[in-house]
Design an enzyme around this catalytic site. Structure first.
Site, mmCIF file in Angstrom:
data_model
loop_
_atom_site.group_PDB
_atom_site.id
_atom_site.type_symbol
_atom_site.label_atom_id
_atom_site.label_comp_id
_atom_site.label_asym_id
_atom_site.label_seq_id
_atom_site.Cartn_x
_atom_site.Cartn_y
_atom_site.Cartn_z
ATOM 1 N N ARG A 1 -6.545 -2.525 9.800
ATOM 2 C CA ARG A 1 -5.485 -3.502 10.069
ATOM 3 C C ARG A 1 -5.092 -3.544 11.537
ATOM 4 O O ARG A 1 -4.221 -4.330 11.913
ATOM 5 C CB ARG A 1 -4.234 -3.180 9.228
ATOM 6 C CG ARG A 1 -4.473 -3.178 7.730
ATOM 7 C CD ARG A 1 -3.169 -2.891 7.000
ATOM 8 N NE ARG A 1 -3.403 -2.593 5.595
ATOM 9 C CZ ARG A 1 -2.445 -2.251 4.737
ATOM 10 N NH1 ARG A 1 -1.191 -2.172 5.152
ATOM 11 N NH2 ARG A 1 -2.723 -1.985 3.476
ATOM 12 N N GLU B 1 -7.605 7.775 4.451
ATOM 13 C CA GLU B 1 -7.963 6.352 4.467
ATOM 14 C C GLU B 1 -7.354 5.685 5.689
ATOM 15 O O GLU B 1 -6.131 5.627 5.834
ATOM 16 C CB GLU B 1 -7.456 5.649 3.203
ATOM 17 C CG GLU B 1 -7.692 4.138 3.233
ATOM 18 C CD GLU B 1 -6.967 3.389 2.133
ATOM 19 O OE1 GLU B 1 -6.803 2.155 2.269
ATOM 20 O OE2 GLU B 1 -6.565 4.023 1.133
ATOM 21 N N LYS C 1 -8.808 1.494 -7.797
ATOM 22 C CA LYS C 1 -7.507 1.533 -7.139
ATOM 23 C C LYS C 1 -6.570 0.557 -7.855
ATOM 24 O O LYS C 1 -6.960 -0.582 -8.110
ATOM 25 C CB LYS C 1 -7.673 1.136 -5.673
ATOM 26 C CG LYS C 1 -6.388 0.892 -4.893
ATOM 27 C CD LYS C 1 -6.753 0.430 -3.479
ATOM 28 C CE LYS C 1 -5.522 -0.008 -2.702
ATOM 29 N NZ LYS C 1 -5.873 -0.449 -1.329
#
Length: 213
Positions: free
Chosen positions: A51, A47, A134
């Site tokens: 950001r 993943e 999640k």
């Protein structure tokens, strides 16, 4: 893509390894050797969080690595979804869930691992058809005891807890019936990235890949 299809796809991904590395990449030159090191260590599902300015380019580079399955994390908007798919992401991860984001992922055929922090949020996603979610931020929301408690009345949902998970507490999560795998950043610490210590990352990945569940 239906929520049921997304859940099946994400369950298959979560079962590939006990840990999904959560990666914050500042230098695109690190992307490919990092992916190669993690895959070599037994962690094929990666993943890349959106950001940093180079995150999408990092996904493009990692998508070239044989044996890896690269996804985009920190999806917040439909524009993020479009950009992630164009970069080659095979799945998406979000800190929470909105109807707008879920609609965009379903329309783009991008399996979304949507975040839930409470029983109500888990129930809302389940109502839509998402049975794989999640749990985020895991430690801040009570950790493994909280997730175990949520699992008692909502056993239909399986989770990938992320946020504050480390080698110190990962087994607490992996031992739960409602946990498929965990997400964590400790397998690719910034100091090893900056040093280009790919062998060190392979070693951390092997340790994580060998965790029981």
């Amino acid at each position: 893509m239906t929520p049921q299809d997304a859940s099946r796809a994400n369950e298959a991904l979560c079962l590939l390894a006990p840990v999904i590395p959560v990666l914050v990449i500042d230098d695109v030159a690190h992307a490919r050797p990092l992916a190669e090191a993690l895959v070599a260590g037994g962690l094929p599902v990666l993943e890349v969080t959106l950001r940093t300015p180079v995150a999408l380019d990092a996904i493009r580079e990692m998508a070239k690595v044989e044996g890896g399955v690269v996804g985009a994390g920190t999806l917040l908007t439909p524009a993020d979804v479009t950009a992630a798919v164009e970069a080659g992401a095979k799945f998406g991860v979000s800190p929470g869930a909105t109807d707008t984001l879920l609609d965009a992922c379903e329309a783009a055929d991008l399996p979304l691992l949507a975040g839930a922090a409470t029983a109500s949020e888990a129930m809302a996603l389940l109502e839509r058809g998402y049975t794989v979610q999640k749990f985020f931020p895991a430690e801040a929301n009570g950790g493994a005891p909280a997730l175990k408690a949520i699992g008692a009345p909502i056993p239909q949902v399986k989770f990938c807890p992320t946020g504050g998970v480390s080698m110190k507490n990962v087994n607490d999560y992996l031992s739960l019936k409602n946990v498929l795998c965990c997400g964590g950043s400790w397998v690719a610490p910034k100091e090893l990235l900056q040093a280009g210590d790919w062998d060190g990352i392979v070693a951390l990945a092997r340790e994580a890949a060998a965790l029981p569940r």
